[in-house]
Design an enzyme around this catalytic site. Structure first.
Site, short mmCIF file in Angstrom:
data_model
loop_
_atom_site.label_atom_id
_atom_site.label_comp_id
_atom_site.label_asym_id
_atom_site.label_seq_id
_atom_site.Cartn_x
_atom_site.Cartn_y
_atom_site.Cartn_z
N ASP A 7 -41.32 -17.07 5.08
CA ASP A 7 -41.39 -18.49 4.76
C ASP A 7 -40.01 -18.86 4.25
O ASP A 7 -39.70 -18.64 3.08
CB ASP A 7 -42.47 -18.75 3.71
CG ASP A 7 -42.59 -20.22 3.36
OD1 ASP A 7 -42.37 -21.07 4.25
OD2 ASP A 7 -42.89 -20.52 2.20
N GLU A 68 -41.58 -19.39 9.76
CA GLU A 68 -42.07 -20.76 9.83
C GLU A 68 -41.05 -21.63 10.53
O GLU A 68 -39.86 -21.61 10.19
CB GLU A 68 -42.34 -21.33 8.43
CG GLU A 68 -42.93 -22.74 8.48
CD GLU A 68 -43.32 -23.25 7.11
OE1 GLU A 68 -44.41 -22.91 6.64
OE2 GLU A 68 -42.50 -23.98 6.53
N ASP A 141 -45.03 -19.45 -1.75
CA ASP A 141 -44.12 -18.97 -0.71
C ASP A 141 -44.52 -17.57 -0.24
O ASP A 141 -44.40 -17.23 0.93
CB ASP A 141 -42.68 -18.95 -1.22
CG ASP A 141 -42.28 -20.27 -1.85
OD1 ASP A 141 -41.94 -21.19 -1.10
OD2 ASP A 141 -42.35 -20.38 -3.09
#
Length: 178
Positions: A7, A68, A141
């Site tokens: 992430d 991501e 996260d």
């Protein structure tokens, strides 16, 4: 299959490794957050992220990396930092010849919760349940990195097989490559 989920973020970059395959229980290997200080110059922060990701790749030896996909937010500085961290992650994986998959936030939310508009609390709860963890991974996260890895195992592996079959047949894949 072992997947490193990332992430990306300039201040907090979630990293998580999940192992498993479709139809079988998934297992948490490790999870953490790479942190950098906003008081440090961006190039040095990117080096810190690069070293952290390289260390994770060396230690856990994933089969693939799921990151991501960066999308536009209202705060341009946040998008830039996220994009820079994402680029570093892609370079680290590419250096090792690892496949890289980009998953959108809504794709990840839908994969782990069944709802593409799920909030962070819902995603974290489902990651905790899917991986059979005693406690929720924190901060968000970290949970998001695990959700990316889960999504890739559940969806990315199947897409890779479809892309390989299409490539073998000489047809263009979903990603536009041949």
């Amino acid at each position: 299959m072992r997947v490193l989920g990332i992430d990306p973020g300039l201040t907090r970059c979630g990293v998580g490794v999940v192992e498993g395959q479709v139809g079988r229980p998934l297992t948490l290997v490790d999870v953490n957050v790479l942190r950098t200080s906003a008081h440090v110059a961006v190039p040095l922060r990117l080096v810190t992220i690069e070293k952290g990701i390289d260390a994770w790749l060396d230690e856990f030896r994933p089969d693939a990396v799921a990151i991501e996909r960066v999308f536009a937010r209202s705060d341009v500085s946040t998008v830039m930092g996220t994009a820079q961290a994402s680029g570093i992650a892609m370079v680290c994986a590419a250096r090792r010849g690892l496949p890289v998959a980009l998953h959108t936030p809504s794709e990840v939310k839908a994969a782990v919760s069944g709802n593409g508009r799920a909030d962070k609390v819902q995603v974290t709860a489902m990651v905790t349940r899917i991986l059979r963890l005693d406690a929720a991974p924190k901060p968000a996260d970290a949970a998001d990195a695990l959700a990316l890895a889960i999504t890739h195992i559940w969806r990315g592996g199947a897409q890779a097989r479809i892309d390989a079959a299409l490539a073998a047949a000489g047809r263009t894949t979903r990603t536009g490559s041949r």
